[in-house]
Scaffold this motif. Structure first.
Motif, PDB file in Angstrom:
ATOM      1  N   LEU A 124       0.191  16.627  -1.950  1.00  0.00           N
ATOM      2  CA  LEU A 124      -0.749  16.222  -2.988  1.00  0.00           C
ATOM      3  C   LEU A 124      -2.147  15.917  -2.447  1.00  0.00           C
ATOM      4  O   LEU A 124      -3.140  16.431  -2.957  1.00  0.00           O
ATOM      5  CB  LEU A 124      -0.192  15.001  -3.729  1.00  0.00           C
ATOM      6  CG  LEU A 124      -1.002  14.521  -4.931  1.00  0.00           C
ATOM      7  CD1 LEU A 124      -0.105  14.333  -6.137  1.00  0.00           C
ATOM      8  CD2 LEU A 124      -1.709  13.227  -4.649  1.00  0.00           C
ATOM      9  N   LEU A 184     -10.840   8.715  -4.448  1.00  0.00           N
ATOM     10  CA  LEU A 184     -10.914   9.134  -3.049  1.00  0.00           C
ATOM     11  C   LEU A 184     -11.676  10.459  -2.916  1.00  0.00           C
ATOM     12  O   LEU A 184     -12.436  10.652  -1.960  1.00  0.00           O
ATOM     13  CB  LEU A 184      -9.491   9.277  -2.483  1.00  0.00           C
ATOM     14  CG  LEU A 184      -9.290   8.967  -1.000  1.00  0.00           C
ATOM     15  CD1 LEU A 184      -9.842   7.608  -0.639  1.00  0.00           C
ATOM     16  CD2 LEU A 184      -7.816   9.041  -0.631  1.00  0.00           C
ATOM     17  N   ILE A 223      -8.260  10.315  -7.238  1.00  0.00           N
ATOM     18  CA  ILE A 223      -9.497  10.714  -7.920  1.00  0.00           C
ATOM     19  C   ILE A 223     -10.717  10.014  -7.316  1.00  0.00           C
ATOM     20  O   ILE A 223     -11.664  10.687  -6.897  1.00  0.00           O
ATOM     21  CB  ILE A 223      -9.372  10.498  -9.440  1.00  0.00           C
ATOM     22  CG1 ILE A 223      -8.289  11.442  -9.993  1.00  0.00           C
ATOM     23  CG2 ILE A 223     -10.696  10.755 -10.148  1.00  0.00           C
ATOM     24  CD1 ILE A 223      -7.766  11.060 -11.341  1.00  0.00           C
ATOM     25  N   GLN A 276       0.830  -1.205   0.000  1.00  0.00           N
ATOM     26  CA  GLN A 276       0.000   0.000   0.000  1.00  0.00           C
ATOM     27  C   GLN A 276       0.866   1.257   0.000  1.00  0.00           C
ATOM     28  O   GLN A 276       0.476   2.298  -0.504  1.00  0.00           O
ATOM     29  CB  GLN A 276      -0.919   0.020   1.227  1.00  0.00           C
ATOM     30  CG  GLN A 276      -1.919  -1.113   1.265  1.00  0.00           C
ATOM     31  CD  GLN A 276      -2.950  -1.005   0.172  1.00  0.00           C
ATOM     32  OE1 GLN A 276      -3.574   0.023  -0.008  1.00  0.00           O
ATOM     33  NE2 GLN A 276      -3.116  -2.072  -0.588  1.00  0.00           N
ATOM     34  N   ARG A 277       2.045   1.142   0.605  1.00  0.00           N
ATOM     35  CA  ARG A 277       2.963   2.276   0.644  1.00  0.00           C
ATOM     36  C   ARG A 277       3.495   2.612  -0.745  1.00  0.00           C
ATOM     37  O   ARG A 277       3.854   3.733  -1.024  1.00  0.00           O
ATOM     38  CB  ARG A 277       4.114   1.951   1.603  1.00  0.00           C
ATOM     39  CG  ARG A 277       5.228   2.972   1.653  1.00  0.00           C
ATOM     40  CD  ARG A 277       4.754   4.241   2.340  1.00  0.00           C
ATOM     41  NE  ARG A 277       5.805   5.243   2.423  1.00  0.00           N
ATOM     42  CZ  ARG A 277       6.143   6.055   1.426  1.00  0.00           C
ATOM     43  NH1 ARG A 277       5.539   5.960   0.279  1.00  0.00           N
ATOM     44  NH2 ARG A 277       7.099   6.948   1.601  1.00  0.00           N
ATOM     45  N   PHE A 278       3.523   1.595  -1.588  1.00  0.00           N
ATOM     46  CA  PHE A 278       4.137   1.790  -2.893  1.00  0.00           C
ATOM     47  C   PHE A 278       3.159   2.296  -3.947  1.00  0.00           C
ATOM     48  O   PHE A 278       3.533   2.586  -5.058  1.00  0.00           O
ATOM     49  CB  PHE A 278       4.797   0.489  -3.367  1.00  0.00           C
ATOM     50  CG  PHE A 278       5.990   0.125  -2.538  1.00  0.00           C
ATOM     51  CD1 PHE A 278       6.737   1.116  -1.911  1.00  0.00           C
ATOM     52  CD2 PHE A 278       6.376  -1.185  -2.360  1.00  0.00           C
ATOM     53  CE1 PHE A 278       7.839   0.801  -1.136  1.00  0.00           C
ATOM     54  CE2 PHE A 278       7.485  -1.509  -1.584  1.00  0.00           C
ATOM     55  CZ  PHE A 278       8.213  -0.520  -0.985  1.00  0.00           C
ATOM     56  N   LEU A 279       1.892   2.362  -3.581  1.00  0.00           N
ATOM     57  CA  LEU A 279       0.911   2.892  -4.523  1.00  0.00           C
ATOM     58  C   LEU A 279       1.197   4.365  -4.786  1.00  0.00           C
ATOM     59  O   LEU A 279       1.370   5.127  -3.846  1.00  0.00           O
ATOM     60  CB  LEU A 279      -0.488   2.803  -3.934  1.00  0.00           C
ATOM     61  CG  LEU A 279      -1.105   1.440  -3.773  1.00  0.00           C
ATOM     62  CD1 LEU A 279      -2.478   1.602  -3.158  1.00  0.00           C
ATOM     63  CD2 LEU A 279      -1.203   0.759  -5.113  1.00  0.00           C
ATOM     64  N   PRO A 280       1.217   4.767  -6.038  1.00  0.00           N
ATOM     65  CA  PRO A 280       1.307   6.207  -6.257  1.00  0.00           C
ATOM     66  C   PRO A 280       0.004   6.846  -5.778  1.00  0.00           C
ATOM     67  O   PRO A 280      -1.063   6.392  -6.181  1.00  0.00           O
ATOM     68  CB  PRO A 280       1.426   6.321  -7.781  1.00  0.00           C
ATOM     69  CG  PRO A 280       1.648   4.941  -8.300  1.00  0.00           C
ATOM     70  CD  PRO A 280       1.148   3.994  -7.275  1.00  0.00           C
ATOM     71  N   PRO A 281       0.059   7.856  -4.909  1.00  0.00           N
ATOM     72  CA  PRO A 281      -1.171   8.463  -4.385  1.00  0.00           C
ATOM     73  C   PRO A 281      -2.103   8.902  -5.511  1.00  0.00           C
ATOM     74  O   PRO A 281      -3.315   8.893  -5.361  1.00  0.00           O
ATOM     75  CB  PRO A 281      -0.668   9.670  -3.604  1.00  0.00           C
ATOM     76  CG  PRO A 281       0.723   9.342  -3.246  1.00  0.00           C
ATOM     77  CD  PRO A 281       1.247   8.465  -4.340  1.00  0.00           C
ATOM     78  N   ILE A 282      -1.515   9.235  -6.661  1.00  0.00           N
ATOM     79  CA  ILE A 282      -2.333   9.713  -7.766  1.00  0.00           C
ATOM     80  C   ILE A 282      -3.319   8.642  -8.222  1.00  0.00           C
ATOM     81  O   ILE A 282      -4.403   8.943  -8.718  1.00  0.00           O
ATOM     82  CB  ILE A 282      -1.424  10.182  -8.941  1.00  0.00           C
ATOM     83  CG1 ILE A 282      -2.187  11.080  -9.900  1.00  0.00           C
ATOM     84  CG2 ILE A 282      -0.809   9.025  -9.685  1.00  0.00           C
ATOM     85  CD1 ILE A 282      -2.419  12.462  -9.428  1.00  0.00           C
ATOM     86  N   ALA A 283      -2.949   7.351  -8.003  1.00  0.00           N
ATOM     87  CA  ALA A 283      -3.811   6.267  -8.453  1.00  0.00           C
ATOM     88  C   ALA A 283      -5.075   6.146  -7.610  1.00  0.00           C
ATOM     89  O   ALA A 283      -6.057   5.558  -8.032  1.00  0.00           O
ATOM     90  CB  ALA A 283      -3.046   4.942  -8.451  1.00  0.00           C
ATOM     91  N   ILE A 284      -5.052   6.660  -6.393  1.00  0.00           N
ATOM     92  CA  ILE A 284      -6.241   6.551  -5.559  1.00  0.00           C
ATOM     93  C   ILE A 284      -6.921   7.895  -5.345  1.00  0.00           C
ATOM     94  O   ILE A 284      -8.030   7.970  -4.849  1.00  0.00           O
ATOM     95  CB  ILE A 284      -5.929   5.926  -4.182  1.00  0.00           C
ATOM     96  CG1 ILE A 284      -4.851   6.720  -3.449  1.00  0.00           C
ATOM     97  CG2 ILE A 284      -5.544   4.475  -4.317  1.00  0.00           C
ATOM     98  CD1 ILE A 284      -4.800   6.391  -1.971  1.00  0.00           C
TER      99      ILE A 284
END
Lengths: 296, 304
Positions: free
Chosen positions: A233, A147, A145, A135-143
């Motif tokens: 971000l 979110l 929108i 979960q730490r490695f997810l780019p925040p940008i992927a969640i």
């Protein structure tokens, strides 16, 4: 090892030089924050020390005293503070609420999960740990929108609770990993001894593990605090009236120019809590950051 | 006096059941539920969004699973952004790793004063990246920036080509900011690694007449390989989603010279509100991260 005198002198010189280079941007920023505006902009070049220091920028950003510029700037894009758009007090408060809230949540939930993962062997525990870490490695940008939509539906958009949850999401994997490495170092026999004496799991956790991993918990908390304090971000996408310092500071750049005095004053102030915290837990942090990598 | 068995049992009964549980679930439940609801669900939501075609004129969305992906394929800005992102990641990681290792070697001694130098070295890490961006914006400024003026005086750049407004220098100028902020992270990790190295092999090598340089390449580097791989992975993934510096300092410009994948997604989100396509670019970013990271983990056998 024996080292020659020239070698030692060279080493000191190089080390001090490197550290000075790395400190320079912060020094320059802090210096700018006490410059009168005439010393920031100068046609003839750069002004170093040839100016009369002023606390004006700090008065405006930290105490909310109005300045002349405000009258020219009537944009209403300021945070919760109201009134003065260069008043950083609202954003400081927002940052504190969000960072403290998210630190408590991530360190608390992270520690519980770390204890569970460290002490209870069950099928799929390694897989679960890997999933939490991933979960730490997810780019925040992927969640970000979805979110925004989910938060909107749940009434969490532009709320402290919402941003605290979002930051906790980012911090939790690191908190679990760090705390697990600290709890793994406490011998499991101590748990068993306490339980033979009649303690419940919860009591073991609360009265034995927690006091023994205080240092680790402090390092984890500091890291969570700094991540949340510096995050940009999520705060930018998920809030509009609540402005944390990093977001607020970017509003000081306007189409008519940047308010360098206010930017550097609020910016310098925003660095200080992190400085103090990181110096306090430095040794634990170094251990935690390297995680399991240097263990075997 | 020791508490009797009855008192102990009583003590247990007063606690809610989940607190006495031997089952891992109560301990893990808060963490897992948060990650599922706010971490996994949004990803699925994002995937679902990518399947809708948005008509910009009517703002209506129709189900068309392939539309966004074929548009992504044809969108040159995506490939430019991927190239910028990869360049950024690659150049920054090389610089941070090399500098981090060199500085760690330099600072790894117990001589007087080095403790303070090591502590000072970590300070860039706590500066909010948005503030760091501002800090360098001030120093890069073409008319009053201290760095620009130093470079003018040295004859490296000319006044006609401000650092951040010139395509050929803007990306490097942003990377330098990243290097300033994150080299200390590498220094921290490398220092921890150096401190954990066993002493014996080095003493043996010294007796055999090995030089410091030989010892570094034959002993230090191989023994540190695991930790170096982990550091590269963590930093690499962070670098790949770089946003703050670009957003604050250049806003992807000049033109799209510094537009990374995350910045491009943000541009689509804020400027055209085409959420399905923005999600597609975001999922594409995620896929690239997953593939590259997994290959890296396999090749370098990284373990956590």
């Amino acid at each position: 090892m024996e080292q020659s005198r020239p070698f030692i002198i060279a080493r000191y010189t190089a080390a001090i030089l490197i550290v000075m280079i790395f400190m320079f941007p912060i020094f320059w920023f802090a210096l700018t924050s006490i410059k009168p505006i005439s010393a920031v902009f100068d046609k003839d070049g750069v002004i170093w020390f040839d100016f009369v220091p002023t606390m004006e920028n700090y008065r405006v950003t930290l105490l909310g005293e109005s300045s002349i510029d405000v009258n020219q700037n009537t944009r209403s894009d300021f945070g919760t503070s109201g009134g003065n758009s260069y008043d950083g007090r609202g954003s400081i408060l927002s940052s504190i609420i969000v960072a403290v809230g998210s630190t408590i949540l991530s360190a608390g939930m992270g520690m519980l999960a770390a204890y569970g993962l460290s002490r209870m062997n069950f099928r799929g525990s390694q897989g679960l740990l890997n999933w939490i870490l991933s979960q730490r490695f997810l780019p925040p940008i992927a969640i970000i929108i979805p979110l925004v939509f989910i938060f909107h539906d749940m009434g969490l958009r532009d709320t402290y609770v919402g941003l605290i949850i979002a930051h906790t999401l980012i911090n939790l994997p690191i908190a679990v990993l760090l705390m697990k490495s600290f709890i793994d170092d406490i011998p499991v026999d101590i748990d068993h001894a306490a339980m033979i004496d009649g303690a419940t799991r919860w009591q073991v956790f609360w009265k034995v593990i927690l006091p023994m991993s205080k240092g680790g918990l402090a390092a984890t908390a500091v890291l969570c605090f700094i991540f949340s304090w510096t995050e940009f971000l999520l705060a930018l996408f998920l809030t509009s009236s609540i402005r944390t310092i990093p977001v607020k500071i970017t509003t000081f750049v306007t189409s008519t120019g940047s308010e360098w005095g206010y930017i550097s004053a609020l910016g310098t102030s925003a660095i200080i809590p992190g400085f103090i915290f990181i110096l306090l837990v430095q040794n634990h942090l170094v251990r935690g950051l390297t995680m399991g990598a240097i263990k075997d | 006096m020791h508490p009797s068995a009855d008192e102990r049992a009583d003590n247990r009964l007063r606690l809610p059941r989940w607190m006495t549980s031997e089952h891992p679930l109560p301990w893990l439940f808060p963490c897992i539920s948060l990650l599922l609801v706010f971490g996994l669900y949004p990803i699925l939501y994002s995937l679902w969004l990518t399947m809708y075609k948005r008509n910009p004129a009517t703002r209506m969305e129709t189900f068309d699973p392939a539309w966004n992906w074929s548009r992504l394929w044809a969108d040159e800005r995506v490939w430019d952004a991927l190239q910028v992102t990869l360049t950024y990641t690659f150049v920054a990681i090389i610089l941070q790793l090399t500098l981090g290792m060199l500085i760690a070697l330099l600072l790894d001694t117990d001589r007087k004063g080095f403790g303070i130098l090591r502590a000072l070295m970590t300070l860039p890490l706590v500066v909010p990246p948005a503030v760091t961006g501002m800090m360098f914006l001030l120093m890069y400024d073409g008319s009053f920036g201290v760095i620009s003026h130093a470079l003018y005086d040295l004859g490296i750049i000319s006044k006609d080509d401000p650092l951040l407004a010139t395509g050929s220098t803007a990306l490097l100028a942003v990377i330098i900011v990243d290097v300033w902020q994150w080299t200390p992270f590498m220094v921290l990790i490398m220092l921890a690694g150096l401190r954990a190295l066993p002493k014996d092999p080095f003493e043996a090598a010294a007796i055999d007449g090995a030089t410091d340089v030989q010892a570094f390449f034959k002993l230090t580097l191989p023994m540190m390989s695991k930790i170096i791989a982990l550091a590269v992975l963590i930093r690499g993934i962070d670098l790949f989603r770089v946003f703050d510096y670009v957003k604050v300092m250049t806003d992807s410009g000049p033109g799209t010279a510094t537009e990374t994948l995350t910045a491009y997604t943000g541009t689509i989100y804020f400027k055209s509100a085409n959420f399905p396509f923005a999600s597609t670019v975001a999922i594409f970013t995620l896929l690239v991260v997953l593939i590259v990271a997994n290959v890296f983990i396999k090749v370098f056998k990284v373990r956590f």
